[in-house]
Write a protein that holds these residues in place. Structure first.
Motif, PDB file in Angstrom:
ATOM      1  N   PHE A 118      -2.066   4.856  48.698  1.00  0.00           N
ATOM      2  CA  PHE A 118      -1.530   5.337  47.428  1.00  0.00           C
ATOM      3  C   PHE A 118      -2.623   6.017  46.608  1.00  0.00           C
ATOM      4  N   GLY A 119      -3.788   5.380  46.498  1.00  0.00           N
ATOM      5  CA  GLY A 119      -4.887   5.966  45.736  1.00  0.00           C
ATOM      6  C   GLY A 119      -5.360   7.272  46.324  1.00  0.00           C
ATOM      7  N   ALA A 120      -5.439   7.330  47.659  1.00  0.00           N
ATOM      8  CA  ALA A 120      -5.911   8.539  48.315  1.00  0.00           C
ATOM      9  C   ALA A 120      -4.938   9.701  48.123  1.00  0.00           C
ATOM     10  N   ILE A 121      -3.651   9.444  48.318  1.00  0.00           N
ATOM     11  CA  ILE A 121      -2.666  10.520  48.238  1.00  0.00           C
ATOM     12  C   ILE A 121      -2.565  11.070  46.816  1.00  0.00           C
ATOM     13  N   LEU A 122      -2.623  10.195  45.805  1.00  0.00           N
ATOM     14  CA  LEU A 122      -2.641  10.678  44.427  1.00  0.00           C
ATOM     15  C   LEU A 122      -3.840  11.587  44.188  1.00  0.00           C
ATOM     16  N   SER A 123      -4.971  11.213  44.738  1.00  0.00           N
ATOM     17  CA  SER A 123      -6.179  12.022  44.570  1.00  0.00           C
ATOM     18  C   SER A 123      -6.052  13.358  45.288  1.00  0.00           C
ATOM     19  N   PHE A 124      -5.428  13.359  46.459  1.00  0.00           N
ATOM     20  CA  PHE A 124      -5.227  14.612  47.181  1.00  0.00           C
ATOM     21  C   PHE A 124      -4.363  15.579  46.368  1.00  0.00           C
ATOM     22  N   ILE A 125      -3.345  15.031  45.714  1.00  0.00           N
ATOM     23  CA  ILE A 125      -2.483  15.869  44.869  1.00  0.00           C
ATOM     24  C   ILE A 125      -3.309  16.510  43.749  1.00  0.00           C
ATOM     25  N   VAL A 126      -4.222  15.736  43.166  1.00  0.00           N
ATOM     26  CA  VAL A 126      -5.070  16.266  42.092  1.00  0.00           C
ATOM     27  C   VAL A 126      -5.971  17.376  42.610  1.00  0.00           C
ATOM     28  N   VAL A 127      -6.476  17.232  43.837  1.00  0.00           N
ATOM     29  CA  VAL A 127      -7.312  18.286  44.417  1.00  0.00           C
ATOM     30  C   VAL A 127      -6.521  19.592  44.538  1.00  0.00           C
ATOM     31  N   HIS A 128      -5.281  19.503  45.033  1.00  0.00           N
ATOM     32  CA  HIS A 128      -4.443  20.709  45.132  1.00  0.00           C
ATOM     33  C   HIS A 128      -4.229  21.337  43.761  1.00  0.00           C
ATOM     34  N   LEU A 129      -3.937  20.517  42.763  1.00  0.00           N
ATOM     35  CA  LEU A 129      -3.719  21.034  41.409  1.00  0.00           C
ATOM     36  C   LEU A 129      -4.996  21.669  40.859  1.00  0.00           C
ATOM     37  N   SER A 130      -6.144  21.124  41.232  1.00  0.00           N
ATOM     38  CA  SER A 130      -7.413  21.681  40.781  1.00  0.00           C
ATOM     39  C   SER A 130      -7.634  23.081  41.346  1.00  0.00           C
ATOM     40  N   VAL A 131      -7.249  23.274  42.607  1.00  0.00           N
ATOM     41  CA  VAL A 131      -7.375  24.595  43.226  1.00  0.00           C
ATOM     42  C   VAL A 131      -6.518  25.609  42.483  1.00  0.00           C
ATOM     43  N   VAL A 132      -5.273  25.230  42.197  1.00  0.00           N
ATOM     44  CA  VAL A 132      -4.362  26.137  41.491  1.00  0.00           C
ATOM     45  C   VAL A 132      -4.898  26.435  40.095  1.00  0.00           C
TER      46      VAL A 132
END
Length: 469
Positions: free
Chosen positions: A379-393
């Motif tokens: 759960f912690g990892a996947i939430l962080s991955f989502i933030v990385v994608h949003l950071s790119v955008v």
């Protein structure tokens, strides 16, 4: 060395100086990725993935690989934009806002800090099947202490040991796959079929999303390569390429071994209905393939891979994240101290070991310890991955074409958010609640930091206006 380092000027532009020793080559980074993800990782959680996927375990790993490859693309974009330790904490803090970076770093801590303890617990449970006279708690102590000691010797020591561990894992995997193939050829198991990829009676999106959320645990670790941006000789570009290479190799290996193992499950309906509480389903397929000797060998390999090889590099990644956040005054300053002799964040390594020991021993006392920790890590990892994608955008919106091509900076990150959001929605309910509670605690810590004059701040942030040029 700085004269030969393409990232040193960039690192200094962000307000940091090079303290970690750059010794890791592209091959070293790929080995780190393979070790961290553990090429035989499915052996430890095969039964859980089989149950969640309705027997379509190979398909679950294929979906997980696609989701992680998309995520690796975004990590690569951000690693090149911000070539320093810190991973999602650094990326979100610089692309979105420092306070977002703090919360992202806090969230990924749930993953990074829990992983070493989870690995020790799984390894200890596996070792009890090989040496039942030794209690689980004793194995946990052994794995935590040994890994901390090895990491304190420096990155060169872990680099050498990584290669030794990887060769051993690949050798055992080759033995298993050869034995499994021959067993299926002579009629053992259920024979060759495409059921591990597609079973019409079990196929629907809810099952696949749930299965992918479980299978994702095996892929966790590729992102930790981003924390080694300041240890890499080739800088951030080398780290980015190593992530993709490690994920591609590992994903194909996962699919191949789980495909064969699924066909050697003698009673799939029972495994789907009852699950695999003891975590021995894969070892049972080894017994079907070649007898008890192969079952024992794969159990021992799983214990050593999770408890030593994976655990060792997990502590490396965790200590680098603690180092990066402490360097920016978001965690206690003692975590930012680097050993002059070994060039490693020694205090971060020791703290990681202590937390791993405490959590591992506590979870060993719970009947649901392994499943709970695994769900929390995911759960912690996947939430962080989502933030990385949003950071790119966000960075694409801010700096325009300078951020990179539209595919990697808009299309793939958007697809990544959609895929991972579906996985989060189908995650374990207890993990969702605990993960959100951890995030809520992070908000309180953030408010406390702000109230005491330690509002999140990243060095050199103002200089990034140059990205627009």
């Amino acid at each position: 060395m700085a004269a030969h380092n393409p990232d040193t000027p960039t690192l200094e532009r962000f307000g940091y100086r090079q303290e970690l020793r750059r010794t890791l080559s592209f091959a070293d980074l790929v080995v780190y990725g393979l070790i961290y993800m553990v090429v035989i990782a499915p052996m430890g959680i095969f039964g859980s993935v089989f149950q969640a996927s309705g027997g379509m375990v190979a398909l679950a790993y294929a979906i997980g690989m696609v989701a992680m490859m998309v995520t690796a693309s975004s990590y690569g974009v951000m690693a090149q934009a911000y070539p320093m330790a810190g991973s999602v904490y650094t990326y979100a803090g610089r692309a979105l806002a420092p306070w977002v970076g703090f919360l992202a770093g806090w969230t990924i801590l749930l993953d990074y800090v829990l992983v070493p303890g989870l690995l020790s617990l799984i390894a200890a449970a596996s070792m009890t099947s090989v040496a039942p006279a030794v209690p689980v708690w004793a194995w946990i102590v052994v794995f935590v202490v040994v890994n901390a000691a090895l990491n304190l010797f420096g990155i060169k020591t872990t680099r050498l040991l990584n290669k030794v561990f990887l060769v051993g894992q690949l050798a055992i995997l080759a033995i298993y796959m050869a034995a499994a193939t021959m067993a299926l050829a002579i009629g053992r198991g259920r024979g060759f079929s495409w059921e591990p990829f597609y079973t019409s009676s079990q196929f629907h999106l809810g099952v696949l999303a749930t299965a992918a959320s479980v299978a994702t645990l095996s892929f966790l670790g590729f992102d930790a390569l981003s924390t080694l941006a300041e240890d890499s000789r080739g800088g951030a570009k080398q780290v980015s390429r190593a992530m993709v290479a490690a994920l591609g190799i590992t994903g194909l290996v996962f699919i191949a071994q789980t495909f064969l193992a699924a066909l050697l499950v003698e009673d799939p309906a029972t495994l789907i209905a009852d699950g695999d509480a003891a975590g021995t389903a894969f070892f049972e397929t080894a017994r079907v393939a070649a007898g008890s000797w192969l079952a024992t060998l794969t159990a021992l390999a799983t214990a050593l891979a999770w408890g030593l090889a994976n655990n060792m590099v997990a502590q490396v990644g965790t200590s680098r994240l603690l180092y990066a956040m402490a360097r920016d005054r978001q965690l206690p300053a003692f975590l930012a101290r680097v050993s002059v002799r070994r060039s490693v964040p020694a205090n971060g390594i020791l703290l990681t070991a202590v937390v791993s020991l405490v959590l591992g021993l506590y979870m060993a006392s719970r009947d649901d310890g392994i499943s709970l920790m695994a769900s929390l890590v995911n759960f912690g990892a996947i939430l962080s991955f989502i933030v990385v994608h949003l950071s790119v955008v966000a960075r694409r919106v801010r700096v325009g074409r300078a951020a990179g091509g539209v595919v990697r900076t808009l299309l793939l990150p958007t697809a990544g958010v959609l895929i991972l959001s579906g996985i989060v929605v189908n995650a374990n309910i207890l993990a969702q609640r605990t993960g959100l509670a951890w995030l809520g605690l992070g908000v309180l810590v953030l408010l406390a930091l702000t109230a005491t004059g330690r509002r999140p701040y990243l060095a050199g942030l103002d200089s990034e206006a140059g990205d627009r040029d």
